[in-house]
Design a protein around this motif. Structure first.
Motif, PDB file in Angstrom:
ATOM      1  N   MET A   1       0.860  -1.176   0.000  1.00  0.00           N
ATOM      2  CA  MET A   1       0.000   0.000   0.000  1.00  0.00           C
ATOM      3  C   MET A   1       0.901   1.232   0.000  1.00  0.00           C
ATOM      4  N   HIS A   2       0.564   2.189  -0.862  1.00  0.00           N
ATOM      5  CA  HIS A   2       1.401   3.376  -0.999  1.00  0.00           C
ATOM      6  C   HIS A   2       0.521   4.594  -1.282  1.00  0.00           C
ATOM      7  N   ILE A   3       0.724   5.662  -0.536  1.00  0.00           N
ATOM      8  CA  ILE A   3       0.015   6.918  -0.793  1.00  0.00           C
ATOM      9  C   ILE A   3       0.719   7.597  -1.965  1.00  0.00           C
ATOM     10  N   LEU A   4       0.008   7.784  -3.055  1.00  0.00           N
ATOM     11  CA  LEU A   4       0.584   8.412  -4.245  1.00  0.00           C
ATOM     12  C   LEU A   4       0.695   9.917  -4.077  1.00  0.00           C
ATOM     13  N   GLU A   5      -0.351  10.510  -3.535  1.00  0.00           N
ATOM     14  CA  GLU A   5      -0.388  11.958  -3.320  1.00  0.00           C
ATOM     15  C   GLU A   5      -1.388  12.238  -2.216  1.00  0.00           C
ATOM     16  N   ILE A   6      -1.091  13.242  -1.403  1.00  0.00           N
ATOM     17  CA  ILE A   6      -2.025  13.648  -0.351  1.00  0.00           C
ATOM     18  C   ILE A   6      -2.176  15.159  -0.408  1.00  0.00           C
ATOM     19  N   ARG A   7      -3.418  15.610  -0.278  1.00  0.00           N
ATOM     20  CA  ARG A   7      -3.732  17.033  -0.373  1.00  0.00           C
ATOM     21  C   ARG A   7      -4.465  17.456   0.900  1.00  0.00           C
ATOM     22  N   PRO A   8      -3.804  18.211   1.790  1.00  0.00           N
ATOM     23  CA  PRO A   8      -4.488  18.659   3.008  1.00  0.00           C
ATOM     24  C   PRO A   8      -5.760  19.436   2.664  1.00  0.00           C
ATOM     25  N   ALA A   9      -6.781  19.227   3.472  1.00  0.00           N
ATOM     26  CA  ALA A   9      -8.052  19.930   3.253  1.00  0.00           C
ATOM     27  C   ALA A   9      -7.875  21.410   3.577  1.00  0.00           C
ATOM     28  N   PRO A  10      -8.556  22.270   2.831  1.00  0.00           N
ATOM     29  CA  PRO A  10      -8.479  23.693   3.147  1.00  0.00           C
ATOM     30  C   PRO A  10      -9.213  23.990   4.456  1.00  0.00           C
ATOM     31  N   PRO A  11      -8.859  25.077   5.114  1.00  0.00           N
ATOM     32  CA  PRO A  11      -9.572  25.458   6.341  1.00  0.00           C
ATOM     33  C   PRO A  11     -11.075  25.571   6.080  1.00  0.00           C
TER      34      PRO A  11
ATOM     35  N   GLY B   1     -14.893  21.266   7.307  1.00  0.00           N
ATOM     36  CA  GLY B   1     -15.505  20.359   8.278  1.00  0.00           C
ATOM     37  C   GLY B   1     -14.491  19.455   8.935  1.00  0.00           C
ATOM     38  N   ARG B   2     -14.804  18.196   9.020  1.00  0.00           N
ATOM     39  CA  ARG B   2     -13.927  17.226   9.673  1.00  0.00           C
ATOM     40  C   ARG B   2     -12.938  16.579   8.706  1.00  0.00           C
ATOM     41  N   THR B   3     -12.942  17.017   7.457  1.00  0.00           N
ATOM     42  CA  THR B   3     -12.017  16.459   6.471  1.00  0.00           C
ATOM     43  C   THR B   3     -10.605  16.967   6.741  1.00  0.00           C
ATOM     44  N   LEU B   4      -9.667  16.031   6.860  1.00  0.00           N
ATOM     45  CA  LEU B   4      -8.260  16.375   7.065  1.00  0.00           C
ATOM     46  C   LEU B   4      -7.512  16.471   5.744  1.00  0.00           C
ATOM     47  N   ALA B   5      -7.853  15.557   4.813  1.00  0.00           N
ATOM     48  CA  ALA B   5      -7.130  15.518   3.545  1.00  0.00           C
ATOM     49  C   ALA B   5      -7.872  14.659   2.539  1.00  0.00           C
ATOM     50  N   ARG B   6      -7.500  14.823   1.302  1.00  0.00           N
ATOM     51  CA  ARG B   6      -7.905  13.932   0.207  1.00  0.00           C
ATOM     52  C   ARG B   6      -6.624  13.327  -0.318  1.00  0.00           C
ATOM     53  N   PHE B   7      -6.694  12.072  -0.747  1.00  0.00           N
ATOM     54  CA  PHE B   7      -5.472  11.418  -1.182  1.00  0.00           C
ATOM     55  C   PHE B   7      -5.749  10.326  -2.200  1.00  0.00           C
ATOM     56  N   ASP B   8      -4.671   9.935  -2.890  1.00  0.00           N
ATOM     57  CA  ASP B   8      -4.710   8.863  -3.875  1.00  0.00           C
ATOM     58  C   ASP B   8      -3.865   7.718  -3.335  1.00  0.00           C
ATOM     59  N   LEU B   9      -4.325   6.498  -3.534  1.00  0.00           N
ATOM     60  CA  LEU B   9      -3.722   5.327  -2.915  1.00  0.00           C
ATOM     61  C   LEU B   9      -3.498   4.239  -3.948  1.00  0.00           C
ATOM     62  N   GLN B  10      -2.329   3.610  -3.887  1.00  0.00           N
ATOM     63  CA  GLN B  10      -2.089   2.422  -4.701  1.00  0.00           C
ATOM     64  C   GLN B  10      -2.043   1.218  -3.788  1.00  0.00           C
ATOM     65  N   LEU B  11      -2.878   0.243  -4.084  1.00  0.00           N
ATOM     66  CA  LEU B  11      -2.878  -1.017  -3.357  1.00  0.00           C
ATOM     67  C   LEU B  11      -1.962  -1.992  -4.087  1.00  0.00           C
ATOM     68  N   VAL B  12      -1.999  -3.229  -3.718  1.00  0.00           N
ATOM     69  CA  VAL B  12      -1.178  -4.246  -4.370  1.00  0.00           C
ATOM     70  C   VAL B  12      -1.616  -4.453  -5.822  1.00  0.00           C
ATOM     71  N   ASP B  13      -0.722  -4.973  -6.602  1.00  0.00           N
ATOM     72  CA  ASP B  13      -1.004  -5.350  -7.998  1.00  0.00           C
ATOM     73  C   ASP B  13      -1.513  -4.194  -8.850  1.00  0.00           C
ATOM     74  N   GLY B  14      -1.098  -2.971  -8.525  1.00  0.00           N
ATOM     75  CA  GLY B  14      -1.416  -1.829  -9.372  1.00  0.00           C
ATOM     76  C   GLY B  14      -2.824  -1.286  -9.256  1.00  0.00           C
TER      77      GLY B  14
ATOM     78  N   ARG C   1      -3.759   4.705   8.762  1.00  0.00           N
ATOM     79  CA  ARG C   1      -2.387   4.865   9.262  1.00  0.00           C
ATOM     80  C   ARG C   1      -1.453   5.391   8.173  1.00  0.00           C
ATOM     81  N   ALA C   2      -1.568   4.850   6.964  1.00  0.00           N
ATOM     82  CA  ALA C   2      -0.714   5.297   5.860  1.00  0.00           C
ATOM     83  C   ALA C   2      -1.003   6.751   5.492  1.00  0.00           C
ATOM     84  N   ALA C   3      -2.277   7.113   5.408  1.00  0.00           N
ATOM     85  CA  ALA C   3      -2.640   8.488   5.055  1.00  0.00           C
ATOM     86  C   ALA C   3      -2.242   9.453   6.160  1.00  0.00           C
ATOM     87  N   SER C   4      -2.430   9.071   7.412  1.00  0.00           N
ATOM     88  CA  SER C   4      -2.049   9.939   8.529  1.00  0.00           C
ATOM     89  C   SER C   4      -0.546  10.187   8.525  1.00  0.00           C
TER      90      SER C   4
END
Length: 86
Positions: free
Chosen positions: A1-11, A14-27, A68-71
């Motif tokens: 599992m790998h975080i490709l990109e993470i974008r902190p949420a703007p002020p 709400g309760r959103t901390l970030a938006r992100f893109d994730l790669q799991l196994v096997d692409g 955990r990975a995104a945090s």
């Protein structure tokens, strides 16, 4: 599992901390996942919706791993931004 990109949420997002893109196994890649924090401090992950339904769901074990990975990635991203500003 790998975080490709993470974008902190703007002020004020709400309760959103970030938006992100994730790669799991096997692409397998998931885009625009949302990391949120509940009032009690627990964090959760949500996939975007399509046609009013969740585009993906995760069992508790996988969701915990993703959180955990995104945090960690968010913490690293915040540290890099702070160092650039200094």
């Amino acid at each position: 599992m790998h975080i490709l990109e993470i974008r902190p949420a703007p002020p004020g997002d709400g309760r959103t901390l970030a938006r992100f893109d994730l790669q799991l196994v096997d692409g397998v890649r998931l885009y625009n996942l949302k990391l949120t924090e509940k009032p009690d401090g627990r964090r959760r992950v949500f996939a975007p919706s399509a046609f009013g339904c969740a585009a993906a769901t995760f069992n508790n074990e996988i969701a915990d791993q993703i959180v955990r990975a995104a945090s960690a990635a968010l913490g690293e991203n915040n540290r890099e931004q702070h160092q650039r500003a200094a």
